[in-house]
Design a protein around this motif. Structure first.
Motif, PDB file in Angstrom:
ATOM      1  N   VAL A  50      -6.031  -2.590   2.936  1.00  0.00           N
ATOM      2  CA  VAL A  50      -5.732  -1.440   3.800  1.00  0.00           C
ATOM      3  C   VAL A  50      -5.373  -0.220   2.964  1.00  0.00           C
ATOM      4  N   SER A  51      -4.558  -0.409   1.931  1.00  0.00           N
ATOM      5  CA  SER A  51      -4.182   0.747   1.107  1.00  0.00           C
ATOM      6  C   SER A  51      -5.384   1.296   0.340  1.00  0.00           C
ATOM      7  N   ALA A  52      -6.296   0.437  -0.083  1.00  0.00           N
ATOM      8  CA  ALA A  52      -7.491   0.916  -0.789  1.00  0.00           C
ATOM      9  C   ALA A  52      -8.382   1.732   0.144  1.00  0.00           C
ATOM     10  N   ILE A  71      -2.111   6.237  -3.522  1.00  0.00           N
ATOM     11  CA  ILE A  71      -1.977   5.448  -2.293  1.00  0.00           C
ATOM     12  C   ILE A  71      -2.251   3.969  -2.579  1.00  0.00           C
ATOM     13  N   PHE A  72      -3.233   3.700  -3.414  1.00  0.00           N
ATOM     14  CA  PHE A  72      -3.518   2.308  -3.770  1.00  0.00           C
ATOM     15  C   PHE A  72      -2.346   1.690  -4.528  1.00  0.00           C
ATOM     16  N   MET A  73      -1.765   2.421  -5.478  1.00  0.00           N
ATOM     17  CA  MET A  73      -0.616   1.912  -6.235  1.00  0.00           C
ATOM     18  C   MET A  73       0.605   1.696  -5.342  1.00  0.00           C
ATOM     19  N   ALA A  74       0.783   2.559  -4.347  1.00  0.00           N
ATOM     20  CA  ALA A  74       1.881   2.360  -3.385  1.00  0.00           C
ATOM     21  C   ALA A  74       1.657   1.062  -2.598  1.00  0.00           C
ATOM     22  N   GLY A  75       0.400   0.787  -2.243  1.00  0.00           N
ATOM     23  CA  GLY A  75       0.078  -0.465  -1.561  1.00  0.00           C
ATOM     24  C   GLY A  75       0.334  -1.678  -2.439  1.00  0.00           C
ATOM     25  N   VAL A  76       0.009  -1.572  -3.714  1.00  0.00           N
ATOM     26  CA  VAL A  76       0.272  -2.666  -4.651  1.00  0.00           C
ATOM     27  C   VAL A  76       1.772  -2.906  -4.765  1.00  0.00           C
ATOM     28  N   ALA A  77       2.552  -1.830  -4.900  1.00  0.00           N
ATOM     29  CA  ALA A  77       4.007  -1.971  -5.004  1.00  0.00           C
ATOM     30  C   ALA A  77       4.592  -2.590  -3.733  1.00  0.00           C
ATOM     31  N   LEU A  78       4.133  -2.136  -2.575  1.00  0.00           N
ATOM     32  CA  LEU A  78       4.619  -2.688  -1.305  1.00  0.00           C
ATOM     33  C   LEU A  78       4.256  -4.160  -1.176  1.00  0.00           C
ATOM     34  N   SER A  79       3.024  -4.517  -1.528  1.00  0.00           N
ATOM     35  CA  SER A  79       2.625  -5.914  -1.409  1.00  0.00           C
ATOM     36  C   SER A  79       3.388  -6.805  -2.391  1.00  0.00           C
ATOM     37  N   CYS A  80       3.678  -6.304  -3.576  1.00  0.00           N
ATOM     38  CA  CYS A  80       4.491  -7.072  -4.530  1.00  0.00           C
ATOM     39  C   CYS A  80       5.904  -7.267  -4.002  1.00  0.00           C
ATOM     40  N   LEU A  81       6.467  -6.239  -3.413  1.00  0.00           N
ATOM     41  CA  LEU A  81       7.818  -6.335  -2.853  1.00  0.00           C
ATOM     42  C   LEU A  81       7.882  -7.344  -1.719  1.00  0.00           C
ATOM     43  N   LEU A  82       6.824  -7.436  -0.942  1.00  0.00           N
ATOM     44  CA  LEU A  82       6.829  -8.341   0.211  1.00  0.00           C
ATOM     45  C   LEU A  82       6.423  -9.769  -0.129  1.00  0.00           C
TER      46      LEU A  82
END
Length: 118
Positions: A50-52, A71-82
């Motif tokens: 979704v972030s990509a 935006i992609f890096m923010a998605g990676v950070a969010l997915s790692c956190l979750l």
């Protein structure tokens, strides 16, 4: 400086530390189960995808490739956190292990063992 700690009985202090550690540490050393691993993988891949897509569309509209990467890096950070911490939602189906058995290797005689194939 910490001389007052000597007045506290050791057993009481260890009990307080253990109780505080159990209450304040939601990430116990329990392993994720297989269903939890599958859920974590699906969440991780979904957020990345979704972030990509959002990053690509926004970067294409604004003609700024940097926004796509941000935006992609923010998605990676969010997915790692979750997905990386062992959250309780990933440990809902604990594995049932067999009980511990005494090893019977000492009781076996050499004649009882199977010969090795060469």
């Amino acid at each position: 400086m910490l001389g007052f700690c000597r007045a506290i009985p050791t057993e009481m202090m260890q009990h307080c530390i253990k109780a505080a550690d159990e209450e304040l540490n939601p990430f116990t050393l329990e392993m994720e189960d297989y269903k939890g691993q599958k859920l974590a993988e699906q969440i991780f891949q979904g957020i990345i995808l979704v972030s990509a897509v959002i990053g690509f569309i926004y970067g294409f509209i604004t003609e700024q490739f940097g926004w796509t990467v941000y935006i992609f890096m923010a998605g990676v950070a969010l997915s790692c956190l979750l997905t990386l911490p062992p959250w309780p939602m990933y440990r809902r189906n604990p594995l049932k292990w067999l009980p511990v058995q005494e090893s019977g290797t000492d009781d076996k005689k050499p004649a009882d063992r199977k010969p090795k194939r060469r």
